[in-house]
Design a protein around this motif. Structure first.
Motif, PDB file in Angstrom:
ATOM      1  N   SER A  63     -75.782 -32.285  27.980  1.00 18.41           N
ATOM      2  CA  SER A  63     -76.869 -32.451  28.584  1.00 18.41           C
ATOM      3  C   SER A  63     -76.703 -33.569  29.342  1.00 18.41           C
ATOM      4  N   GLN A  82     -77.268 -25.503  33.835  1.00 17.78           N
ATOM      5  CA  GLN A  82     -78.345 -24.395  32.462  1.00 17.78           C
ATOM      6  C   GLN A  82     -78.202 -22.927  32.924  1.00 17.78           C
ATOM      7  N   CYS A 136     -70.014 -28.791  32.387  1.00 17.76           N
ATOM      8  CA  CYS A 136     -69.919 -29.423  31.180  1.00 17.76           C
ATOM      9  C   CYS A 136     -68.854 -30.606  30.868  1.00 17.76           C
ATOM     10  N   ILE A 190     -75.943 -20.563  27.585  1.00 17.66           N
ATOM     11  CA  ILE A 190     -74.996 -21.586  27.073  1.00 17.66           C
ATOM     12  C   ILE A 190     -74.331 -20.755  25.191  1.00 17.66           C
ATOM     13  N   ASP A 215     -75.922 -28.890  22.467  1.00 13.21           N
ATOM     14  CA  ASP A 215     -75.519 -30.144  22.791  1.00 13.21           C
ATOM     15  C   ASP A 215     -74.258 -30.818  21.611  1.00 13.21           C
TER      16      ASP A 215
END
Length: 152
Positions: A88, A98, A110, A132, A136
């Motif tokens: 994020s 995403q 990322c 994903i 996170d």
């Protein structure tokens, strides 16, 4: 490093009051972490994905000692090092990718923080982020699949 040196480091780390330890020596990287017995964390439930005839298996880490095979089509983006993955965006930082986002080869998807340094993880192909495979701000292992990208 040889096996005996690693075992000695593990024993000393276990006996110490340190909670985290990382080192790099001649291209070899070692990261150790321990938890308080009061700090109980639950392991996320295994991911289930429907299997179709055009899927190929990829591996994803479900815990520190267990590897699970997930049938997810596409190219896996794997962790280039051990660390904490950031999926994020943070204030003042670029937005990470995403599911459904288009990516170009070499584009940052990322970051992984290791030894107080943020390391960019880049897409190996052009395509669309399909899934994903990690949460996170969780610890990831070297070569662990982080996400899949459908080429095209």
């Amino acid at each position: 490093m040889n096996e005996q040196e690693i075992e000695t480091l593990l024993e000393k780390f276990d006996q110490s009051s340190l909670m985290n330890f990382s080192m790099v020596k001649d291209g070899f990287q070692l990261s150790l972490s321990k938890r308080d017995h009061d700090d109980v964390q639950t392991v996320p439930a295994p991911m289930t994905v429907p299997v179709t005839s055009d899927t190929k298996p990829t591996e994803t880490q479900t815990s520190a000692t267990e590897t699970k095979v997930v049938d997810e089509p596409g190219t896996a983006v794997k962790a280039p090092l051990v660390g904490i993955v950031s999926l994020s965006p943070k204030p003042g930082k670029p937005t990470f990718k995403q599911p459904g986002d288009h990516v170009k080869k070499g584009e940052v998807v990322c970051q992984i923080e290791a030894m107080k340094m943020e390391n960019e993880v880049k897409s190996p192909v052009d395509g669309v982020v399909k899934a994903i495979l990690v949460d996170d701000q969780t610890m990831v292992e070297y070569d662990q699949p982080l996400m899949t990208i459908t080429e095209g």
